[in-house]
Design a protein around this motif. Structure first.
Motif, short mmCIF file in Angstrom:
data_model
loop_
_atom_site.label_atom_id
_atom_site.label_comp_id
_atom_site.label_asym_id
_atom_site.label_seq_id
_atom_site.Cartn_x
_atom_site.Cartn_y
_atom_site.Cartn_z
N ARG A 1 0.83 -1.21 0.00
CA ARG A 1 0.00 0.00 0.00
C ARG A 1 0.87 1.26 0.00
NH1 ARG A 1 -3.06 -3.21 3.59
NH2 ARG A 1 -2.13 -2.19 5.40
N MET A 2 1.94 1.24 0.78
CA MET A 2 2.84 2.38 0.83
C MET A 2 3.49 2.63 -0.53
SD MET A 2 6.10 3.04 3.31
CE MET A 2 7.26 2.14 2.30
N LEU A 3 3.94 1.57 -1.17
CA LEU A 3 4.57 1.71 -2.48
C LEU A 3 3.57 2.20 -3.53
CD1 LEU A 3 6.89 -1.43 -2.53
CD2 LEU A 3 7.57 0.97 -2.30
N ALA A 4 2.32 1.76 -3.43
CA ALA A 4 1.29 2.21 -4.38
C ALA A 4 1.04 3.71 -4.20
CB ALA A 4 0.01 1.42 -4.18
N ARG A 5 0.95 4.17 -2.94
CA ARG A 5 0.77 5.60 -2.69
C ARG A 5 1.96 6.40 -3.21
NH1 ARG A 5 -1.09 3.87 2.39
NH2 ARG A 5 0.91 4.38 3.31
N GLU A 6 3.15 5.88 -2.99
CA GLU A 6 4.35 6.56 -3.46
C GLU A 6 4.36 6.64 -4.99
OE1 GLU A 6 8.61 5.01 -3.07
OE2 GLU A 6 8.34 6.28 -1.31
N GLN A 7 3.94 5.57 -5.64
CA GLN A 7 3.89 5.56 -7.10
C GLN A 7 2.89 6.60 -7.60
OE1 GLN A 7 5.95 3.83 -9.24
NE2 GLN A 7 5.02 5.19 -10.73
N GLU B 1 6.06 16.12 1.20
CA GLU B 1 5.07 15.18 1.72
C GLU B 1 5.55 13.73 1.55
OE1 GLU B 1 1.03 15.63 0.29
OE2 GLU B 1 1.30 17.80 0.20
N MET B 2 6.13 13.46 0.39
CA MET B 2 6.63 12.10 0.13
C MET B 2 7.75 11.76 1.10
SD MET B 2 6.42 12.16 -4.04
CE MET B 2 7.34 10.66 -4.27
N ARG B 3 8.64 12.73 1.37
CA ARG B 3 9.74 12.47 2.30
C ARG B 3 9.20 12.25 3.72
NH1 ARG B 3 13.01 16.74 -0.72
NH2 ARG B 3 14.39 15.46 -1.98
N ARG B 4 8.20 13.03 4.11
CA ARG B 4 7.59 12.84 5.43
C ARG B 4 6.96 11.46 5.53
NH1 ARG B 4 6.01 18.41 5.06
NH2 ARG B 4 4.05 17.79 4.15
N GLY B 5 6.34 11.01 4.45
CA GLY B 5 5.73 9.68 4.43
C GLY B 5 6.75 8.57 4.59
N PHE C 1 4.61 9.92 -7.43
CA PHE C 1 5.58 10.07 -8.52
C PHE C 1 4.88 10.31 -9.85
CE2 PHE C 1 8.71 7.73 -5.75
CZ PHE C 1 9.61 8.79 -5.64
N ASP C 2 3.78 9.62 -10.08
CA ASP C 2 3.02 9.83 -11.33
C ASP C 2 2.49 11.25 -11.40
OD1 ASP C 2 3.53 7.20 -12.01
OD2 ASP C 2 1.52 6.47 -11.47
N GLU C 3 1.98 11.75 -10.25
CA GLU C 3 1.48 13.12 -10.21
C GLU C 3 2.61 14.11 -10.49
OE1 GLU C 3 -0.52 16.28 -7.08
OE2 GLU C 3 -0.65 14.13 -6.64
N LEU C 4 3.75 13.87 -9.89
CA LEU C 4 4.91 14.73 -10.11
C LEU C 4 5.34 14.71 -11.57
CD1 LEU C 4 6.92 16.55 -8.64
CD2 LEU C 4 8.30 14.54 -8.18
#
Length: 194
Positions: A140-146, A187-191, A149-152
């Protein structure tokens, strides 16, 4: 914890044995874990169950008519969809001494002889349940991170297209978009706890 999170955390356990008494005993020992217990009375039934849903662990009897436990384990480990499911082999005390070696060679994570100590079985299964939950959490964490990254990447593509078609007066808009991307990265780094 929300009801949805609780449902996501549930980890099914597949019990494979051709003997009804053995399945009842396994259910009695593992019932206190409050996780779904799914029965299979043969290797063929086990394979069908594994293809229908995910399991945290498989408890697999070695001696079964038709497809025995070794053949079932080999089939489980052969498929991409099921190859990572841990298997605990269960066998009677009169089993051949080579069974343990053959079980591990087939891909078993563990091996217990019947009659087994209920506390030991429950403890071993609990370890695999915990590993399963950690893997789900990581997925789940990797999916959120992906998604981040897609948004970025999409925002960068818009900036690139905007820059190609714009004049110098659009620099303020570009700076605003860059700041939004910087915030997303924070936000990604905080996550990740960075």
């Amino acid at each position: 914890m929300s009801a949805e999170a609780t449902t996501d955390e549930r980890a099914s356990i597949l019990l494979v044995d051709d003997m009804e008494d053995n399945l009842i005993a396994l259910e009695a020992v593992l019932g206190s874990l409050n996780e779904p217990l799914v029965r299979a009375r043969s290797g063929e039934e086990a394979m069908k169950a594994l293809l229908r849903q995910r399991f945290a662990v498989v408890l697999l009897d070695i001696r079964m008519p038709g497809m025995d436990g070794f053949e079932t384990a080999a089939n489980i480990k052969r498929l991409d969809q099921t190859k990572d499911v841990p298997i605990i082999f269960l066998t009677g005390t009169d089993a051949d001494a080579g069974y343990a070696f053959r079980g591990y060679a087939t891909g078993a994570a563990d091996y217990l002889t019947k009659p087994f100590d209920p506390w030991v079985l429950r403890a071993k299964v609990t370890v695999f349940l915990d590993l399963h939950r950690k893997n789900q959490q990581l997925e789940r964490m990797l999916a959120r991170e992906q998604e981040h990254f897609d948004e970025l990447a999409n925002r960068l593509k818009k900036i690139e297209m905007h820059m190609a078609a714009s004049s110098l007066q659009d620099v303020f808009e570009l700076r605003h978009q860059v700041r939004q991307m910087e915030e997303l990265l924070r936000e990604m780094r905080r996550g990740r706890g960075m």
